[in-house]
Motif scaffolding. Structure first.
Motif, PDB file in Angstrom:
ATOM      1  N   VAL A 200       0.835  -1.205   0.000  1.00  0.00           N
ATOM      2  CA  VAL A 200       0.000   0.000   0.000  1.00  0.00           C
ATOM      3  C   VAL A 200       0.874   1.260   0.000  1.00  0.00           C
ATOM      4  N   VAL A 201       1.963   1.228   0.750  1.00  0.00           N
ATOM      5  CA  VAL A 201       2.848   2.406   0.755  1.00  0.00           C
ATOM      6  C   VAL A 201       3.362   2.674  -0.657  1.00  0.00           C
ATOM      7  N   ARG A 202       3.750   1.600  -1.351  1.00  0.00           N
ATOM      8  CA  ARG A 202       4.205   1.780  -2.735  1.00  0.00           C
ATOM      9  C   ARG A 202       3.091   2.279  -3.637  1.00  0.00           C
TER      10      ARG A 202
ATOM     11  N   ASP B  79      -9.407  -3.813   3.776  1.00  0.00           N
ATOM     12  CA  ASP B  79      -8.512  -4.852   3.274  1.00  0.00           C
ATOM     13  C   ASP B  79      -8.905  -5.240   1.857  1.00  0.00           C
ATOM     14  N   GLY B  80      -7.946  -5.801   1.132  1.00  0.00           N
ATOM     15  CA  GLY B  80      -8.168  -6.142  -0.274  1.00  0.00           C
ATOM     16  C   GLY B  80      -7.782  -4.943  -1.124  1.00  0.00           C
ATOM     17  N   ILE B  81      -6.900  -5.144  -2.080  1.00  0.00           N
ATOM     18  CA  ILE B  81      -6.296  -4.008  -2.778  1.00  0.00           C
ATOM     19  C   ILE B  81      -7.333  -3.140  -3.506  1.00  0.00           C
ATOM     20  N   ALA B  82      -8.376  -3.769  -4.063  1.00  0.00           N
ATOM     21  CA  ALA B  82      -9.377  -2.966  -4.779  1.00  0.00           C
ATOM     22  C   ALA B  82     -10.135  -2.078  -3.797  1.00  0.00           C
ATOM     23  N   ASN B  83     -10.459  -2.628  -2.628  1.00  0.00           N
ATOM     24  CA  ASN B  83     -11.147  -1.835  -1.617  1.00  0.00           C
ATOM     25  C   ASN B  83     -10.260  -0.707  -1.107  1.00  0.00           C
TER      26      ASN B  83
ATOM     27  N   LEU C 223      -8.853   5.105  -0.836  1.00  0.00           N
ATOM     28  CA  LEU C 223      -7.850   6.141  -1.104  1.00  0.00           C
ATOM     29  C   LEU C 223      -8.383   7.188  -2.084  1.00  0.00           C
ATOM     30  N   GLU C 224      -9.152   6.718  -3.084  1.00  0.00           N
ATOM     31  CA  GLU C 224      -9.773   7.670  -4.029  1.00  0.00           C
ATOM     32  C   GLU C 224     -10.663   8.650  -3.272  1.00  0.00           C
TER      33      GLU C 224
ATOM     34  N   THR D 166      -6.789  -9.531   1.033  1.00  0.00           N
ATOM     35  CA  THR D 166      -8.108  -9.784   1.596  1.00  0.00           C
ATOM     36  C   THR D 166      -7.936 -10.529   2.913  1.00  0.00           C
ATOM     37  N   GLY D 167      -8.537  -9.974   3.957  1.00  0.00           N
ATOM     38  CA  GLY D 167      -8.418 -10.600   5.273  1.00  0.00           C
ATOM     39  C   GLY D 167      -7.219 -10.119   6.058  1.00  0.00           C
ATOM     40  N   GLY D 168      -6.374  -9.299   5.425  1.00  0.00           N
ATOM     41  CA  GLY D 168      -5.162  -8.836   6.099  1.00  0.00           C
ATOM     42  C   GLY D 168      -4.005  -9.772   5.803  1.00  0.00           C
TER      43      GLY D 168
END
Ligand SMILES: Nc1ncnc2c1ncn2[C@@H]1O[C@H](COP(=O)(O)OP(=O)(O)OP(=O)(O)O)[C@@H](O)[C@H]1O
Ligand code: SF4
Ligand code: SF4
Ligand SMILES: [Mg+2]
Lengths: 142, 430
Positions: B144-146, B269-273, B278-279, B298-300
């Protein structure tokens, strides 16, 4: 003003709350691809989003044209809604005619128009009661 | 010129069938299929591991270290990620799993969950002081930081510039080991047992640190394979579980946020979420929130692509076993490396052109090309969507006829022209 190098057109559906924000989201993507600075993207995204929401909540939708020039981004929002009777009053922070129902959704703080003003370099509202409203905003790139 | 790769996630070329499954799931559109093989565009990859999870041919791999690396050190410490203990169905006690891990060749096992407790304490301070713009975004997930660094430049100022639990744990474990053994730093090997390729990248090519305190990263998968056979043969269980409940639960989504004891947080959690939130934050649409936990999987971390157990099952197990632990284990020590020591710069994907007017022209051309494509996002051209193909074309990296529909169009035009030509054969040849 020079011819825009790119024009983007979006229809805003006035019956569906959940699609409000799609146009500003799409513009944000384009601006990122173009390498526009983060600050300009932020200004455009916030101003456009607020305006888009207003079109849905207060004016049954309409359309948006975004003109991109090397020096500026212009966003023209047109609707055929009820118009704004007193623009000066509408521009005041905190003024809102939003219904209780809309307020419960978290809108209606009366901060939309003041924020648009704050985040853009030019803003012009042309409106006629019973006919509709045009909100024309420009953000400078440099 | 051969550019040095700086990603854990890589392609195992021979295994790749060019099926185009992975290109659809990459959140940063970093994969293309060219000449029948997937190719990762380095500047776009955030090491989230999404493609590893999706590839049914297991052609996407994470580069991790092997157990043979332990031989380079006199004293070896394993740092299991909090997710580690959720992997085993047979064991009902963290000490059993940690003892089993130690028996794989380590002199000591130190839970990263202890490091998580330290980070939690620092994060509380950070939120309280208001030094970071609210809402504070967690920096625990390196993917996520990247992602933020390449896609959400405006949000960088929200990210907590704190070290990660694994680095905090490494410092504590090293310090303990030096006191106990009198060995030098370079004689002590610290190994992170990782659920996650992004953490491997964060160790080998750190973004926010000059240098990692960790010597190697062994995947949970690899450790699991060795441990699965021996775990029920352990004779003497050592007491190694020292972390408290709040640290251990960092493994599960929501765990980091809950540990802060605050009310106004979002845990996503989950990259799409994560991208969706962030949007929203970018558009100034998230109000009255103090903290956002953002986990790519997903799920951490229990859902990390190098974990073995199903993330829902692992989650339940961790929740249940950790119930018996004290809330926090021990007082929080003072560490040297609590903060990032390198500034993360906004590093957007290359714009369409360095010159803005040129970029604009290319973008306009891109829209035209896109309008002419079938807009089916079928992926046969090797790009994830028709929009991406249009972008690749204006960047000079693909051709319109890479689209099979366009190709067919061209072929049928050609065929018609050929037929016409044929009918126009000179009389002398008739
Ligand atoms: N497109 C429009 N058509 C008609 N009336 C509008 C339009 N845009 C704004 N208004 C009027 O101006 C008022 C103020 O708008 P503003 O965006 O500042 O606040 P709001 O939309 O009521 O609340 P908020 O934007 O904070 O959710 C609105 O309540 C509405 O009466
Ligand atoms: S690791 Fe993630 S970002 Fe990198 S190529 Fe795979 S899916 Fe894309
Ligand atoms: S959620 Fe955890 S396992 Fe997944 S990428 Fe982030 S840090 Fe790694
Ligand atoms: Mg409004």
């Amino acid at each position: 003003m020079s011819e825009p190098l790119m024009v983007l057109h979006y229809d805003v559906d006035g019956t569906d709350f959940t699609v409000a924000g799609e146009a500003s989201g799409a513009v944000k993507k384009v601006l990122k691809q173009l390498g526009v600075s983060a600050e300009v993207i932020r200004k455009v995204a916030i101003a456009m989003y607020e305006c888009e929401i207003n079109m849905v909540i207060h004016a049954h939708g309409g359309f948006i044209d975004v003109e991109i020039r090397p020096e500026s981004i212009r966003m023209i929002h047109k609707d055929v809604g009820p118009g704004i009777p007193d623009v000066e009053k509408a521009m005041q922070a905190g003024f809102s005619t939003a219904s209780q129902q809309v307020r419960e959704l978290g809108f209606g703080a009366g901060m939309g128009l003041p924020n648009m003003k704050k985040y853009t370099d030019e803003m012009k509202i042309t409106t006629e009661v019973g006919k509709g409203t045009i909100v024309d905003m420009t953000v400078y790139i440099k | 010129m051969i550019e040095k790769r700086c990603h854990s996630v890589t392609l195992d070329r021979p295994s790749c069938k060019g099926c185009t499954t992975c290109i659809r799931y990459c959140p940063t559109q970093a994969i293309r299929v060219q000449q029948g093989k997937a190719k990762i565009i380095d500047e776009r990859c955030i090491d989230c591991g999404e493609c590893i999870r999706r590839c049914q041919y297991h052609a996407k791999k994470a580069i991790t270290d092997g157990f043979e690396m332990l031989e380079n050190f006199k004293y070896k410490i394993a740092l299991p990620a909090p997710a580690f203990c959720g992997q085993f169905s047979k064991a009902d006690d963290f000490d059993i799993m940690l003892t089993g891990l130690k028996m794989l060749g380590f002199d000591h096992v130190f839970e990263v969950a202890r490091g998580a407790e330290v980070v939690t304490a620092k994060m509380k301070e950070l939120i309280h002081t208001g030094l970071i713009e609210a809402p504070v975004i967690s920096s625990a997930c390196p993917a996520v930081v990247r992602l933020i660094a390449v896609k959400y430049p405006d949000l960088m100022s929200h990210v907590a510039p704190l070290t990660s639990p694994m680095e905090a744990a490494a410092e504590m474990a090293r310090r303990e080991a030096k006191e106990k053994t009198g060995l030098k730093d370079e004689e002590i090997g610290v190994f992170f047992i990782t659920p996650c390729p992004a953490k491997v990248t964060a160790i080998k090519w750190p973004l926010a640190l000059e240098k990692s305190n960790i010597n190697g990263a062994i995947s949970i998968k690899d450790a699991y394979m060795r441990l699965a056979h021996s775990i029920d043969k352990i004779e003497k269980v050592e007491h190694l579980s020292v972390a408290g409940r709040s640290g251990v639960r960092w493994a599960n989504h929501g765990g980091e946020a809950e540990a802060l004891g605050i009310e106004r947080y979002i845990a996503v959690d989950g990259i799409a979420n994560v991208m969706e939130v962030l949007e929203k934050l970018e558009d100034d649409m998230i109000k009255g929130i103090d903290f956002i936990e953002t986990l790519a999987c997903t799920g951490g971390c229990v859902g990390g692509s190098l974990a073995v157990e199903n993330n829902f099952v692992a989650n339940s197990r961790i929740r249940r076993i950790s119930e018996r632990l004290a809330d926090n284990a021990a007082p929080v020590p003072k560490l040297d490396g609590m903060y990032w020591n390198r500034k993360i710069e906004y590093k957007p994907f290359s714009p369409l052109d360095e010159d803005f007017s040129e970029a604009l022209k290319k973008a306009a051309r891109m829209n035209e090309i896109y309008a002419g494509l079938p807009q089916l996002d079928c992926g046969s051209c090797g790009a994830p969507t028709c929009k991406d193909l249009a972008e690749d074309i204006v960047r000079g990296k693909a051709n319109e006829t890479d689209c099979i529909f366009k190709l067919r169009e061209r072929v049928s035009i050609l065929a018609r022209e050929m037929a016409e030509l044929e009918s126009k054969l000179p009389p002398s040849m008739e």
